[in-house]
Write a protein that holds these residues in place. Sequence first.
Motif, short mmCIF file in Angstrom:
data_model
loop_
_atom_site.label_atom_id
_atom_site.label_comp_id
_atom_site.label_asym_id
_atom_site.label_seq_id
_atom_site.Cartn_x
_atom_site.Cartn_y
_atom_site.Cartn_z
N LEU A 90 67.33 6.61 32.79
CA LEU A 90 68.16 5.48 33.18
C LEU A 90 68.78 5.60 34.57
N VAL A 91 68.80 6.79 35.14
CA VAL A 91 69.37 6.92 36.49
C VAL A 91 68.30 6.98 37.58
N ALA A 92 67.03 6.99 37.21
CA ALA A 92 65.96 7.14 38.21
C ALA A 92 65.95 6.00 39.23
N ALA A 93 66.07 4.77 38.78
CA ALA A 93 66.05 3.64 39.71
C ALA A 93 67.29 3.64 40.61
N TRP A 94 68.42 4.00 40.05
CA TRP A 94 69.66 4.09 40.84
C TRP A 94 69.52 5.18 41.90
N THR A 95 68.91 6.28 41.52
CA THR A 95 68.67 7.37 42.47
C THR A 95 67.75 6.90 43.59
N LEU A 96 66.73 6.14 43.26
CA LEU A 96 65.85 5.57 44.28
C LEU A 96 66.62 4.65 45.20
N LYS A 97 67.47 3.83 44.63
CA LYS A 97 68.30 2.90 45.42
C LYS A 97 69.15 3.66 46.44
N MET B 52 65.86 -14.13 49.34
CA MET B 52 65.23 -12.95 48.75
C MET B 52 66.16 -11.74 48.79
N LEU B 53 66.98 -11.65 49.84
CA LEU B 53 67.91 -10.52 49.92
C LEU B 53 68.95 -10.60 48.80
N THR B 54 69.25 -11.81 48.35
CA THR B 54 70.17 -11.96 47.21
C THR B 54 69.55 -11.36 45.95
N LEU B 55 68.26 -11.58 45.78
CA LEU B 55 67.55 -10.97 44.64
C LEU B 55 67.60 -9.45 44.74
N ALA B 56 67.35 -8.92 45.93
CA ALA B 56 67.40 -7.46 46.14
C ALA B 56 68.80 -6.93 45.84
N ASP B 57 69.83 -7.65 46.27
CA ASP B 57 71.21 -7.24 45.99
C ASP B 57 71.50 -7.25 44.49
N THR B 58 70.98 -8.25 43.79
CA THR B 58 71.18 -8.34 42.35
C THR B 58 70.49 -7.18 41.63
N ILE B 59 69.28 -6.86 42.04
CA ILE B 59 68.56 -5.72 41.45
C ILE B 59 69.33 -4.43 41.72
N ASP B 60 69.79 -4.25 42.95
CA ASP B 60 70.58 -3.06 43.30
C ASP B 60 71.83 -2.97 42.43
N TRP B 61 72.51 -4.09 42.25
CA TRP B 61 73.74 -4.12 41.45
C TRP B 61 73.43 -3.74 40.00
N LEU B 62 72.37 -4.32 39.44
CA LEU B 62 72.00 -4.04 38.05
C LEU B 62 71.66 -2.57 37.86
N ASN B 63 70.81 -2.04 38.72
CA ASN B 63 70.41 -0.63 38.58
C ASN B 63 71.58 0.30 38.84
N ALA B 64 72.49 -0.07 39.72
CA ALA B 64 73.69 0.76 39.96
C ALA B 64 74.59 0.77 38.73
N LYS B 65 74.77 -0.38 38.10
CA LYS B 65 75.60 -0.45 36.88
C LYS B 65 75.00 0.42 35.77
N ILE B 66 73.71 0.27 35.55
CA ILE B 66 73.05 1.06 34.50
C ILE B 66 73.09 2.54 34.86
N GLY B 67 72.81 2.86 36.12
CA GLY B 67 72.80 4.26 36.56
C GLY B 67 74.15 4.92 36.44
N ARG B 68 75.20 4.22 36.86
CA ARG B 68 76.55 4.79 36.76
C ARG B 68 76.95 5.02 35.31
N ALA B 69 76.61 4.08 34.45
CA ALA B 69 76.93 4.23 33.03
C ALA B 69 76.15 5.42 32.44
N ALA B 70 74.87 5.52 32.77
CA ALA B 70 74.04 6.59 32.23
C ALA B 70 74.42 7.96 32.78
N ALA B 71 74.99 8.00 33.97
CA ALA B 71 75.39 9.27 34.57
C ALA B 71 76.44 9.98 33.71
N TRP B 72 77.19 9.22 32.94
CA TRP B 72 78.18 9.82 32.04
C TRP B 72 77.52 10.65 30.95
#
Length: 173
Positions: free
Chosen positions: A61-68, A1-21
Amino acid sequence: MLTLADTIDWLNAKIGRAAAWLCLAVVAIQFTVVVLRYLFGIGSIWLQESIVYSHAAMFLLVAAWTLKNEGHVRVDIFYTSASPRRKAMVDLFGALFLLIPFAVAILYFSWGYVARSWANFEGSREASGLPMVFVLKTLIPVFAAMLILQGTAQAIRAGSVLSGKSPSHKTAA
């Protein structure tokens, strides 16, 4: 399950970093609008709307990354001094009973709103505005889905702490 959490974190971080631009885009476009208006007397509804679109897209698009990254406002009078187990309990409760139901409600109530916009390929009400309101509205359910995913990751991490599988509590892995 922690692998799933890591994958979600990775996805939201990628989207968040891109949207931060988009923040840079907002500043650059706003600067251009000001220069055009006050130096050359030229106005552009298209440029003004692109500022609003970029600003809205950035926040959605950065809200979930901010939560993370634990960047949301939290009343942490008691939270900061709490034990890792207590923090995990608060985060689990918050994710399961506040965040996820709220995001599900946004997803549910926005679905028809977005579908109607797509059915008409809704554009700006202004004659020379951007013809992509339907794309902007699509970001509302995307925002909700990203929050649901991030809330799930937060709940998984908190559950891991509470079950003793994780030695310390950290929702932002």
